[in-house]
Design a protein around this motif. Structure first.
Motif: not given
Length: 72
Positions: A57, A59-62
């Motif tokens: 995962e 940092d931008d949650h992608t």
């Protein structure tokens, strides 16, 4: 609950011990968790187009695909 006796190589036993220590669990619990993952992999292998993978995962949650687990 059933009991099971296993004979493990020294390498596998050492690896199992390290996993248990890192996760503050018993070796028995580590084996139970490993079996749970194997059961998931086996179940998904039966479904068309499914496989077990490793993701990260960001940092931008992608999610980033790291690789596919094979040989299970």
């Amino acid at each position: 609950m059933a009991n099971l006796t296993l004979e493990l190589s020294d390498d596998i036993d050492n690896c199992l011990s390290q996993i248990a220590i890192r996760n503050s669990i018993t070796k028995a619990e580590a084996i139970k968790r490993a079996f749970a993952l194997l059961a998931i992999a086996d179940n998904q292998k039966q479904r068309a187009g499914c496989s077990l993978g490793i993701i990260r995962e960001r940092d931008d949650h992608t999610l980033e695909i790291i690789g596919r687990v094979t040989g299970l």
